[in-house]
Design a protein around this motif. Sequence first.
Motif, PDB file in Angstrom:
ATOM      1  N   SER A 148       0.824  -1.202   0.000  1.00  0.00           N
ATOM      2  CA  SER A 148       0.000   0.000   0.000  1.00  0.00           C
ATOM      3  C   SER A 148       0.861   1.257   0.000  1.00  0.00           C
ATOM      4  CB  SER A 148      -0.922   0.007   1.218  1.00  0.00           C
ATOM      5  OG  SER A 148      -1.739   1.156   1.228  1.00  0.00           O
ATOM      6  N   LEU A 149       1.957   1.226   0.754  1.00  0.00           N
ATOM      7  CA  LEU A 149       2.876   2.366   0.785  1.00  0.00           C
ATOM      8  C   LEU A 149       3.505   2.592  -0.582  1.00  0.00           C
ATOM      9  CD1 LEU A 149       4.716   1.701   4.176  1.00  0.00           C
ATOM     10  CD2 LEU A 149       3.109   3.553   3.693  1.00  0.00           C
ATOM     11  N   SER A 150       3.781   1.511  -1.300  1.00  0.00           N
ATOM     12  CA  SER A 150       4.388   1.619  -2.627  1.00  0.00           C
ATOM     13  C   SER A 150       3.420   2.238  -3.629  1.00  0.00           C
ATOM     14  CB  SER A 150       4.831   0.235  -3.112  1.00  0.00           C
ATOM     15  OG  SER A 150       5.771  -0.343  -2.233  1.00  0.00           O
ATOM     16  N   VAL A 151       2.162   1.833  -3.548  1.00  0.00           N
ATOM     17  CA  VAL A 151       1.143   2.442  -4.412  1.00  0.00           C
ATOM     18  C   VAL A 151       1.034   3.934  -4.107  1.00  0.00           C
ATOM     19  CG1 VAL A 151      -1.313   2.519  -4.979  1.00  0.00           C
ATOM     20  CG2 VAL A 151      -0.175   0.316  -4.667  1.00  0.00           C
ATOM     21  N   GLY A 152       1.078   4.269  -2.824  1.00  0.00           N
ATOM     22  CA  GLY A 152       1.031   5.672  -2.427  1.00  0.00           C
ATOM     23  C   GLY A 152       2.204   6.465  -2.976  1.00  0.00           C
ATOM     24  N   ALA A 153       3.380   5.838  -3.018  1.00  0.00           N
ATOM     25  CA  ALA A 153       4.564   6.514  -3.547  1.00  0.00           C
ATOM     26  C   ALA A 153       4.419   6.801  -5.042  1.00  0.00           C
ATOM     27  CB  ALA A 153       5.807   5.661  -3.296  1.00  0.00           C
ATOM     28  N   VAL A 154       3.815   5.873  -5.768  1.00  0.00           N
ATOM     29  CA  VAL A 154       3.583   6.081  -7.201  1.00  0.00           C
ATOM     30  C   VAL A 154       2.619   7.248  -7.410  1.00  0.00           C
ATOM     31  CG1 VAL A 154       2.642   5.083  -9.319  1.00  0.00           C
ATOM     32  CG2 VAL A 154       4.027   3.661  -7.784  1.00  0.00           C
ATOM     33  N   ILE A 155       1.535   7.256  -6.647  1.00  0.00           N
ATOM     34  CA  ILE A 155       0.542   8.336  -6.754  1.00  0.00           C
ATOM     35  C   ILE A 155       1.178   9.677  -6.402  1.00  0.00           C
ATOM     36  CG2 ILE A 155      -1.611   9.246  -5.808  1.00  0.00           C
ATOM     37  CD1 ILE A 155      -2.470   6.321  -5.354  1.00  0.00           C
ATOM     38  N   THR A 156       1.986   9.686  -5.348  1.00  0.00           N
ATOM     39  CA  THR A 156       2.639  10.922  -4.920  1.00  0.00           C
ATOM     40  C   THR A 156       3.615  11.432  -5.976  1.00  0.00           C
ATOM     41  OG1 THR A 156       2.476  10.181  -2.613  1.00  0.00           O
ATOM     42  CG2 THR A 156       3.978  12.001  -3.085  1.00  0.00           C
ATOM     43  N   SER A 157       4.348  10.519  -6.606  1.00  0.00           N
ATOM     44  CA  SER A 157       5.300  10.917  -7.648  1.00  0.00           C
ATOM     45  C   SER A 157       4.601  11.629  -8.806  1.00  0.00           C
ATOM     46  CB  SER A 157       6.045   9.684  -8.179  1.00  0.00           C
ATOM     47  OG  SER A 157       6.796   9.060  -7.179  1.00  0.00           O
ATOM     48  N   VAL A 158       3.464  11.080  -9.223  1.00  0.00           N
ATOM     49  CA  VAL A 158       2.703  11.693 -10.310  1.00  0.00           C
ATOM     50  C   VAL A 158       2.172  13.059  -9.881  1.00  0.00           C
ATOM     51  CG1 VAL A 158       0.653  11.486 -11.757  1.00  0.00           C
ATOM     52  CG2 VAL A 158       2.085   9.475 -11.325  1.00  0.00           C
ATOM     53  N   THR A 159       1.706  13.148  -8.638  1.00  0.00           N
ATOM     54  CA  THR A 159       1.206  14.422  -8.117  1.00  0.00           C
ATOM     55  C   THR A 159       2.303  15.470  -8.073  1.00  0.00           C
ATOM     56  OG1 THR A 159      -0.429  13.256  -6.760  1.00  0.00           O
ATOM     57  CG2 THR A 159       0.072  15.540  -6.163  1.00  0.00           C
ATOM     58  N   VAL A 160       3.480  15.092  -7.580  1.00  0.00           N
ATOM     59  CA  VAL A 160       4.615  16.014  -7.499  1.00  0.00           C
ATOM     60  C   VAL A 160       5.044  16.459  -8.892  1.00  0.00           C
ATOM     61  CG1 VAL A 160       7.055  16.189  -6.874  1.00  0.00           C
ATOM     62  CG2 VAL A 160       5.439  15.181  -5.272  1.00  0.00           C
ATOM     63  N   LEU A 161       5.016  15.544  -9.842  1.00  0.00           N
ATOM     64  CA  LEU A 161       5.351  15.902 -11.226  1.00  0.00           C
ATOM     65  C   LEU A 161       4.392  16.969 -11.747  1.00  0.00           C
ATOM     66  CD1 LEU A 161       6.904  15.488 -13.865  1.00  0.00           C
ATOM     67  CD2 LEU A 161       5.386  13.564 -14.377  1.00  0.00           C
ATOM     68  N   GLY A 162       3.101  16.795 -11.472  1.00  0.00           N
ATOM     69  CA  GLY A 162       2.121  17.794 -11.895  1.00  0.00           C
ATOM     70  C   GLY A 162       2.358  19.138 -11.236  1.00  0.00           C
ATOM     71  N   TYR A 163       2.684  19.118  -9.951  1.00  0.00           N
ATOM     72  CA  TYR A 163       2.978  20.362  -9.235  1.00  0.00           C
ATOM     73  C   TYR A 163       4.220  21.049  -9.809  1.00  0.00           C
ATOM     74  CZ  TYR A 163      -0.386  19.263  -5.510  1.00  0.00           C
ATOM     75  OH  TYR A 163      -1.521  19.003  -4.794  1.00  0.00           O
ATOM     76  N   SER A 164       5.236  20.255 -10.171  1.00  0.00           N
ATOM     77  CA  SER A 164       6.472  20.836 -10.716  1.00  0.00           C
ATOM     78  C   SER A 164       6.198  21.581 -12.021  1.00  0.00           C
ATOM     79  CB  SER A 164       7.524  19.747 -10.936  1.00  0.00           C
ATOM     80  OG  SER A 164       7.194  18.917 -12.045  1.00  0.00           O
TER      81      SER A 164
END
Length: 220
Positions: A148-164
């Motif tokens: 579950s933590l790994s799935v969260g990391a993938v979601i967070t990475s995509v979110t951070v990319l959008g923010y960047s």
Amino acid sequence: MLILDATMLNTIWTGIWETIYMVFFSMLVTYIFGLPLGVILFVTDKGSLYPNRVINLILGFLVNVFRSIPFLILLVLLLPFTRLVVGTTLGSTATIVPLVVSAIPFVARMVESSLKEVDEGVIEAALSMGSNWWQLITKVLLPEAKPSLSVGAVITSVTVLGYSAMAGFVGGGGLGTIAINYGYYRYDNNIMLITVAVIVIIVQLIQVVGMKLVEKIDKR
């Protein structure tokens, strides 16, 4: 047909690496702070391992406040702090500061949610065997919640990319800045389309590679 000169190709290539740099280091720093924060939120919650209403309410309130602020507004609010930390408000390194601040509360809640999915029977078994709090967190909770933590990391990475990419409006560097400076301000639709396409490709790569890793991690 889209044709780019060597200078523009080099600019886009530089933008790609700046974007990767921002996402990677933002994720690294975010999890250094966000993971422990999520664990604290979980263990201090009502009915959890070490309930502490005061700590949980204070941290929960701060997390909710920062999560509720739109990234562009937070980016502007943090300009003085960013200048204090890195000496400038422009470029990819400066953008890491607001990216981290915006992502930490997001990660903390995802970590808290992931830990709540751990089977209570596993926790009770570890406690009955005499595990202390450190062993319980590092040997039981985090390993059990790893998928579950790994799935969260993938979601967070995509979110951070959008923010960047949003940070391009204030000279944040990376593909977002290229899209704004060349595509928006100079009305060059070709550049805009190319930068959007590259961002979409990076998102897809993160999603595909990340989920493949999750499948290998998840032994259930």
